[in-house]
Design an enzyme around this catalytic site. Structure first.
Site, PDB file in Angstrom:
ATOM      1  NE  ARG A 299       6.243  -1.055  10.009  1.00  0.00           N
ATOM      2  CZ  ARG A 299       5.106  -0.972   9.318  1.00  0.00           C
ATOM      3  NH1 ARG A 299       5.077  -0.355   8.157  1.00  0.00           N
ATOM      4  NH2 ARG A 299       4.013  -1.524   9.798  1.00  0.00           N
TER       5      ARG A 299
ATOM      6  CE  LYS B 154      -2.200  -0.788   3.854  1.00  0.00           C
ATOM      7  NZ  LYS B 154      -1.802  -2.142   4.257  1.00  0.00           N
TER       8      LYS B 154
ATOM      9  NE  ARG C 157       7.342  -3.125   6.244  1.00  0.00           N
ATOM     10  CZ  ARG C 157       6.028  -2.887   6.180  1.00  0.00           C
ATOM     11  NH1 ARG C 157       5.530  -2.240   5.143  1.00  0.00           N
ATOM     12  NH2 ARG C 157       5.216  -3.304   7.123  1.00  0.00           N
TER      13      ARG C 157
ATOM     14  NE  ARG D 149      -4.778  -1.015   9.555  1.00  0.00           N
ATOM     15  CZ  ARG D 149      -3.703  -0.436   9.025  1.00  0.00           C
ATOM     16  NH1 ARG D 149      -3.652   0.861   8.883  1.00  0.00           N
ATOM     17  NH2 ARG D 149      -2.678  -1.170   8.658  1.00  0.00           N
TER      18      ARG D 149
ATOM     19  NE  ARG E 118       1.605  -5.274  10.963  1.00  0.00           N
ATOM     20  CZ  ARG E 118       2.727  -5.286  10.242  1.00  0.00           C
ATOM     21  NH1 ARG E 118       3.785  -5.922  10.679  1.00  0.00           N
ATOM     22  NH2 ARG E 118       2.779  -4.640   9.107  1.00  0.00           N
TER      23      ARG E 118
HETATM   24  P1  ADP Z   1       0.558  -2.283   7.727  1.00  0.00           P
HETATM   25  O1  ADP Z   1      -0.485  -1.907   6.744  1.00  0.00           O
HETATM   26  O2  ADP Z   1       1.798  -2.804   7.098  1.00  0.00           O
HETATM   27  O3  ADP Z   1       0.039  -3.175   8.822  1.00  0.00           O
HETATM   28  P2  ADP Z   1       0.624   0.499   8.719  1.00  0.00           P
HETATM   29  O4  ADP Z   1       1.852   1.286   8.624  1.00  0.00           O
HETATM   30  O5  ADP Z   1      -0.518   0.899   7.848  1.00  0.00           O
HETATM   31  O6  ADP Z   1       1.073  -1.007   8.494  1.00  0.00           O
HETATM   32  O7  ADP Z   1       0.091   0.507  10.233  1.00  0.00           O
HETATM   33  C1  ADP Z   1       0.935   0.128  11.289  1.00  0.00           C
HETATM   34  C2  ADP Z   1       0.147   0.084  12.600  1.00  0.00           C
HETATM   35  O8  ADP Z   1      -0.403   1.373  12.893  1.00  0.00           O
HETATM   36  C3  ADP Z   1      -1.080  -0.846  12.604  1.00  0.00           C
HETATM   37  O9  ADP Z   1      -0.747  -2.195  12.855  1.00  0.00           O
HETATM   38  C4  ADP Z   1      -1.897  -0.212  13.736  1.00  0.00           C
HETATM   39  O10 ADP Z   1      -1.407  -0.551  15.016  1.00  0.00           O
HETATM   40  C5  ADP Z   1      -1.674   1.263  13.540  1.00  0.00           C
HETATM   41  N1  ADP Z   1      -2.712   1.844  12.654  1.00  0.00           N
HETATM   42  C6  ADP Z   1      -2.513   2.374  11.423  1.00  0.00           C
HETATM   43  N2  ADP Z   1      -3.673   2.802  10.894  1.00  0.00           N
HETATM   44  C7  ADP Z   1      -4.649   2.519  11.800  1.00  0.00           C
HETATM   45  C8  ADP Z   1      -6.047   2.680  11.838  1.00  0.00           C
HETATM   46  N3  ADP Z   1      -6.734   3.233  10.810  1.00  0.00           N
HETATM   47  N4  ADP Z   1      -6.724   2.276  12.939  1.00  0.00           N
HETATM   48  C9  ADP Z   1      -6.077   1.738  13.960  1.00  0.00           C
HETATM   49  N5  ADP Z   1      -4.758   1.521  13.998  1.00  0.00           N
HETATM   50  C10 ADP Z   1      -4.027   1.903  12.939  1.00  0.00           C
END
Ligand code: ADP
Length: 190
Positions: free
Chosen positions: A133, A13, A127, A88, A144
Site C-alpha cells: 500500500r 479494523k 503490511r 472520521r 496518519r
Molecule cells: P487506515 O485506517 O489504515 O488509515 P483506511 O483504509 O481506512 O486506512 O483509509 C486509507 C485512506 O483513505 C485514509 O488515510 C484517507 O486518506 C482515506 N479515507 C478513508 N476513509 C476516509 C474518511 N472517512 N474520510 C476521509 N478520508 C478517508
C-alpha cells in the site's frame, strides 16, 4: 445490526470488520477499500482521492460523504451494515446522523479498538511488505497517526456521551480480539 468500527491506523479494523460482518450477516463498508478500488480503476473519484491518501491526509468530507450516502442507499444495507473508516471527522458524524435520520435508522454500537501506537507502526510496515500500500511508509504512517489523533480520536467522546461506545483491547492474537468484540456486542444487544 448497524455498527461502526474505529481505531487508529493499523489497529486491525479491516480484519475485524470482516469477521463481524460475517457473524451478523451484514456488509462491511470500508471507505478506504472503496477509495482504493477507485484508484486502481482510475475513476475520477480515485484520481481525486489518491492525492490525499498518498500523503496520509483525509479525503475532503464532501467527497467522502457523498460516496457513503450512495453506498448506504443500496439494498444490501437493509439488515444492517458495519462502517469501517467512516465517520472520521466530527463533520462526518453529523452528516452520517442526517443520512440515518432520513432513512429512519440509527447506530447500535461503535466499536473502538485500542492499541499501542509503536506496535502498530511495526504491523503497518509489515503490511507494506505484504500488500504494497502506497500509504504504508513510515513517514506517511506517522502522519496518519497524527491526523487520527487530531481529527478522529475526538469522535470517541462523542459516541461515549451517546452511550453506544464499546471499547475493545485490540492487542493480542486476531482471534482473541474477535472474541472480545463478539462478547461485548452480545452484551450490548442484551
Ligand atoms: P487506515 O485506517 O489504515 O488509515 P483506511 O483504509 O481506512 O486506512 O483509509 C486509507 C485512506 O483513505 C485514509 O488515510 C484517507 O486518506 C482515506 N479515507 C478513508 N476513509 C476516509 C474518511 N472517512 N474520510 C476521509 N478520508 C478517508
Amino acid at each position: 445490526m448497524r455498527l461502526i468500527i474505529m481505531g487508529p491506523p493499523g489497529a486491525g479494523k479491516g480484519t475485524q470488520a470482516a469477521f463481524i460482518a460475517e457473524r451478523f450477516g451484514i456488509p462491511a463498508i470500508s471507505t478506504g477499500d472503496i477509495f482504493r478500488a477507485n484508484v486502481s480503476q482510475g475513476t475520477e473519484l480515485g484520481v481525486e482521492a489518491k492525492r490525499y491518501m498518498d500523503a496520509g491526509q483525509y479525503v475532503p468530507d464532501e467527497v467522502t460523504n457523498n460516496m457513503v450516502r450512495s453506498r448506504l442507499a443500496e439494498d444490501d444495507t437493509a439488515p444492517g451494515f458495519l462502517l469501517d473508516g467512516y465517520p472520521r471527522t466530527v463533520a462526518q458524524v453529523h452528516e452520517l446522523d442526517s443520512m440515518l435520520e432520513e432513512s429512519g435508522r440509527s447506530i447500535d454500537a461503535v466499536v473502538v479498538l485500542t492499541v499501542d501506537q509503536d506496535e502498530v507502526v511495526q504491523r503497518l510496515l509489515q503490511r507494506a511488505l505484504e500488500q504494497g500500500r502506497a500509504d504504508d511508509t513510515e513517514d506517511v504512517i506517522r502522519t496518519r497517526q497524527q491526523v487520527y489523533a487530531d481529527e478522529t480520536a475526538p469522535l470517541i467522546n462523542v459516541y461515549r456521551e451517546r452511550g453506544c461506545l464499546v471499547e475493545i483491547d485490540g492487542m493480542g492474537q486476531v482471534d482473541e480480539v474477535t472474541s472480545r468484540i463478539f462478547d461485548a456486542l452480545d452484551t450490548t444487544k442484551g
